[in-house]
Design a protein around this motif. Sequence first.
Motif, PDB file in Angstrom:
ATOM      1  N   LYS A 128       0.830  -1.196   0.000  1.00  0.00           N
ATOM      2  CA  LYS A 128       0.000   0.000   0.000  1.00  0.00           C
ATOM      3  C   LYS A 128       0.875   1.261   0.000  1.00  0.00           C
ATOM      4  O   LYS A 128       0.624   2.221  -0.733  1.00  0.00           O
ATOM      5  CB  LYS A 128      -0.920  -0.029   1.234  1.00  0.00           C
ATOM      6  CG  LYS A 128      -1.914   1.086   1.263  1.00  0.00           C
ATOM      7  CD  LYS A 128      -3.294   0.583   1.692  1.00  0.00           C
ATOM      8  CE  LYS A 128      -4.368   1.599   1.347  1.00  0.00           C
ATOM      9  NZ  LYS A 128      -4.230   2.878   2.026  1.00  0.00           N
ATOM     10  N   GLU A 129       1.912   1.219   0.838  1.00  0.00           N
ATOM     11  CA  GLU A 129       2.821   2.369   0.905  1.00  0.00           C
ATOM     12  C   GLU A 129       3.541   2.575  -0.427  1.00  0.00           C
ATOM     13  O   GLU A 129       3.759   3.696  -0.863  1.00  0.00           O
ATOM     14  CB  GLU A 129       3.850   2.158   2.026  1.00  0.00           C
ATOM     15  CG  GLU A 129       3.272   2.343   3.412  1.00  0.00           C
ATOM     16  CD  GLU A 129       4.261   1.942   4.500  1.00  0.00           C
ATOM     17  OE1 GLU A 129       4.332   2.650   5.498  1.00  0.00           O
ATOM     18  OE2 GLU A 129       4.956   0.920   4.346  1.00  0.00           O
ATOM     19  N   GLU A 175       2.418   1.817  -3.343  1.00  0.00           N
ATOM     20  CA  GLU A 175       1.464   2.378  -4.284  1.00  0.00           C
ATOM     21  C   GLU A 175       1.328   3.888  -4.103  1.00  0.00           C
ATOM     22  O   GLU A 175       1.234   4.640  -5.060  1.00  0.00           O
ATOM     23  CB  GLU A 175       0.110   1.704  -4.051  1.00  0.00           C
ATOM     24  CG  GLU A 175      -0.661   1.442  -5.314  1.00  0.00           C
ATOM     25  CD  GLU A 175      -1.807   0.509  -5.018  1.00  0.00           C
ATOM     26  OE1 GLU A 175      -2.879   1.041  -4.684  1.00  0.00           O
ATOM     27  OE2 GLU A 175      -1.631  -0.725  -5.087  1.00  0.00           O
ATOM     28  N   GLU A 176       1.313   4.298  -2.824  1.00  0.00           N
ATOM     29  CA  GLU A 176       1.260   5.719  -2.518  1.00  0.00           C
ATOM     30  C   GLU A 176       2.497   6.439  -3.033  1.00  0.00           C
ATOM     31  O   GLU A 176       2.422   7.542  -3.561  1.00  0.00           O
ATOM     32  CB  GLU A 176       1.200   5.898  -0.992  1.00  0.00           C
ATOM     33  CG  GLU A 176      -0.108   5.497  -0.392  1.00  0.00           C
ATOM     34  CD  GLU A 176      -1.073   6.668  -0.397  1.00  0.00           C
ATOM     35  OE1 GLU A 176      -0.731   7.694   0.213  1.00  0.00           O
ATOM     36  OE2 GLU A 176      -2.139   6.563  -1.033  1.00  0.00           O
ATOM     37  N   ASN A 199       3.373   9.549  -6.776  1.00  0.00           N
ATOM     38  CA  ASN A 199       3.294  10.735  -5.915  1.00  0.00           C
ATOM     39  C   ASN A 199       4.661  11.303  -5.586  1.00  0.00           C
ATOM     40  O   ASN A 199       4.903  12.485  -5.722  1.00  0.00           O
ATOM     41  CB  ASN A 199       2.575  10.387  -4.612  1.00  0.00           C
ATOM     42  CG  ASN A 199       1.080  10.537  -4.764  1.00  0.00           C
ATOM     43  OD1 ASN A 199       0.630  11.351  -5.564  1.00  0.00           O
ATOM     44  ND2 ASN A 199       0.329   9.766  -4.007  1.00  0.00           N
ATOM     45  N   ASP A 200       5.536  10.430  -5.080  1.00  0.00           N
ATOM     46  CA  ASP A 200       6.860  10.896  -4.663  1.00  0.00           C
ATOM     47  C   ASP A 200       7.895  10.717  -5.767  1.00  0.00           C
ATOM     48  O   ASP A 200       8.800  11.509  -5.920  1.00  0.00           O
ATOM     49  CB  ASP A 200       7.322  10.129  -3.414  1.00  0.00           C
ATOM     50  CG  ASP A 200       6.400  10.388  -2.240  1.00  0.00           C
ATOM     51  OD1 ASP A 200       5.813  11.485  -2.223  1.00  0.00           O
ATOM     52  OD2 ASP A 200       6.270   9.520  -1.373  1.00  0.00           O
ATOM     53  N   HIS A 249      -4.379   9.531  -8.233  1.00  0.00           N
ATOM     54  CA  HIS A 249      -3.540   9.988  -7.129  1.00  0.00           C
ATOM     55  C   HIS A 249      -4.125  11.141  -6.344  1.00  0.00           C
ATOM     56  O   HIS A 249      -3.791  11.344  -5.193  1.00  0.00           O
ATOM     57  CB  HIS A 249      -2.165  10.393  -7.655  1.00  0.00           C
ATOM     58  CG  HIS A 249      -1.332   9.207  -8.033  1.00  0.00           C
ATOM     59  ND1 HIS A 249      -0.715   8.423  -7.091  1.00  0.00           N
ATOM     60  CD2 HIS A 249      -1.038   8.671  -9.224  1.00  0.00           C
ATOM     61  CE1 HIS A 249      -0.065   7.456  -7.710  1.00  0.00           C
ATOM     62  NE2 HIS A 249      -0.255   7.570  -9.011  1.00  0.00           N
ATOM     63  N   GLN A 250      -4.986  11.945  -6.985  1.00  0.00           N
ATOM     64  CA  GLN A 250      -5.440  13.130  -6.267  1.00  0.00           C
ATOM     65  C   GLN A 250      -6.921  13.072  -5.916  1.00  0.00           C
ATOM     66  O   GLN A 250      -7.450  14.011  -5.337  1.00  0.00           O
ATOM     67  CB  GLN A 250      -5.139  14.383  -7.103  1.00  0.00           C
ATOM     68  CG  GLN A 250      -3.652  14.475  -7.379  1.00  0.00           C
ATOM     69  CD  GLN A 250      -3.289  15.710  -8.173  1.00  0.00           C
ATOM     70  OE1 GLN A 250      -4.150  16.418  -8.670  1.00  0.00           O
ATOM     71  NE2 GLN A 250      -1.997  15.951  -8.294  1.00  0.00           N
ATOM     72  N   HIS A 251      -7.593  11.966  -6.255  1.00  0.00           N
ATOM     73  CA  HIS A 251      -8.983  11.754  -5.880  1.00  0.00           C
ATOM     74  C   HIS A 251      -9.873  12.931  -6.240  1.00  0.00           C
ATOM     75  O   HIS A 251     -10.556  13.494  -5.395  1.00  0.00           O
ATOM     76  CB  HIS A 251      -9.083  11.432  -4.382  1.00  0.00           C
ATOM     77  CG  HIS A 251      -8.088  10.387  -3.970  1.00  0.00           C
ATOM     78  ND1 HIS A 251      -8.159   9.073  -4.383  1.00  0.00           N
ATOM     79  CD2 HIS A 251      -6.962  10.471  -3.236  1.00  0.00           C
ATOM     80  CE1 HIS A 251      -7.139   8.396  -3.898  1.00  0.00           C
ATOM     81  NE2 HIS A 251      -6.391   9.219  -3.207  1.00  0.00           N
ATOM     82  N   CYS A 259       1.666  14.593 -10.574  1.00  0.00           N
ATOM     83  CA  CYS A 259       1.521  14.612  -9.124  1.00  0.00           C
ATOM     84  C   CYS A 259       2.654  15.357  -8.452  1.00  0.00           C
ATOM     85  O   CYS A 259       2.902  15.180  -7.262  1.00  0.00           O
ATOM     86  CB  CYS A 259       1.422  13.193  -8.589  1.00  0.00           C
ATOM     87  SG  CYS A 259       0.038  12.346  -9.304  1.00  0.00           S
TER      88      CYS A 259
END
Lengths: 322, 332
Positions: B84-85, B87-88, B92-93, B122-124, B171
Amino acid sequence: MAENEKKILLEVDHLTKYFNTPKGLLHAVDGVSFQIEQGKTLGIVGESGCGKSTTGRAILKLIEPTSGKIIFDGKDITKYSRSKMRRLRTEMTIIFQDPFSSLDPRQSVMQLISEPIREHRLIKGSEEIEKRTLELMDTVGLARRFVNSYPHELDGGRRQRIGIARALAVNPKLIICDEPVSALDVSIQAQILNLLKQLQKDIGLTYVFITHDLSVVKYFSDDIAVMYLGQMVEKANSDELFREPLHPYTKALLSAIPLPIVGKEKPERQLIRGEITSPVNLPDQCRFMKRCDVCQACCETGKNPELREVRPGHFVACHCVE
Amino acid sequence: MSDNILEIKDLVVHYETDDGCVNAVNGLSFSIGRKKTLGLVGETGAGKTTTALSILNLVPDPPGKIKSGSILLDGRDVLQMTDKELEEMRGNDVAMIFQDPMTALNPVMTVGDQIAESIELHQHVSSKEAFEKAKEMLKMVGIAESRAYDYPHQFSGGMRQRVVIAIALTCKPKLLLSDEPTTALDVTIQAQVLELMKELIRSQQMSMLLITHDLGVVAETCDDVAVMYAGKIVEIGTADEVFNHTLHPYTEGLFNSLPNLRERGEELIPIKGLMPDPMNLPEGCAFAPRCPYATEACEKTQPELTLMGGTHCVACLAYRDAQFSLRRNHNG
């Protein structure tokens, strides 16, 4: 003929190649003319789609030119039949860009290099052919232990050496090198360039060297022709072209090369706008006009500029060059 | 907060194939400062792309295995993250630009939708908002908004690469990984795309890892340079240090192999031989068999990356002799 008189090996006169496409006539090569002396190298540079490879193939008549004349070694070969061309293939040959796709994966190095010898019946007797193949491997610096290897077992540099050996197998006078080092790493690229240059010195080969890489072409060529959208826009001696480019496109092309220099004086970058336009249904106008910074009124109303000699040996096709 | 956006330490990546173990990355360490661009240079098979994929924890497994090491991204170890991390983090980073823009894009989706897709993910935000934002991104990379409705095949190579850059930047990643971003492009287009990338890196305050084999591109874009050979860094420093005070014989060999644009005709000095087979690396220095300065010691001992002054590090045993210097540095 006086002894020191230079012999023209290849003369190309207003060569054109058009392709019929659903959208119209595609001007791949549009009136290209040049001459090469025996033992010299002409570099043809340009970006993707400028017609440099088509020019190379049309010279060998691997594709039939639409019009124009090709005079090789004093003979007008433009109208040669296939069988007549076949005999000529021992005198003029080609090295391809991609050593991965230009070699039959099911043939061993021995078969690959001896194929042109057998095909043209240059040597009789399999022992003799084998001997010649091994000699060719020595010439191009391919260790004899690879004689039974297959292309997939070899790296790009060695594969390209096979391509060169195949070209040399027929004892040609002229070799068209179509991006022979573009697929290789720099350290390997230098090995292959040195080899081609050494061969030229040793057996007096004449090269047409087609590439998009300006630093390679400068290193390698005596004369350089710059192509844009099927036409030559500038042609000059290699040193002169790099010292004093005249056509705006050549200038932009030269200034676009990233130089491996840090912190020292670097020439100012000139970026050119936009991208190469479509070579289909071209108007009779300067083809570089839309991307050109020096474009003047005369370019808009004028016709497509002809290549003209502005200095001895220096040809340029631009309305704005005096 | 650390000064570095990325710190890689002793990374080892192997590909375990049926034929044997390919030692792609063998104890690699380097870091990238904030807002800095590091050029990672090396030939085919040096392990450049594997390094980049490791940073995203995307090494194809099997056959790839990250054996050991740590990759600190903004202080957090990528190799310890949960799915999960990860994927974030991805997108994004850290974002990645690949070499071939045609295979990186989906041929049956308009470019506007493709850019919007990653914004949505990524930004919903709503799909309408995302599409509007996608148009802005297109404008940022120099493509007219109206072309958001076109498909990748309607774009040229340079334009496609601009679209890929737009997707990567949606992002506002802190770190951009660019794997040979301009290799497939013509020189004049390459110049345009590099100029755009430089400008965006500056305006977005990003860091970049630029993977390339072209020393010209490195000189044009990078603050720092790392030279990679057989899965290891052999020399690292600022661009000025590496280009003007070269220390490693391999780096010298790369410079000597380049045809010089200013002087013509002299014979090139290629590096003799080939890169060692990564399944079967030599016991000592991997470059020793090709190195003109190699001694017996080089065949037995692996050199460590050693600081030689400033930020300039080199992995070469020859510098045990304080008098040693490369031929390149003799004639100014």
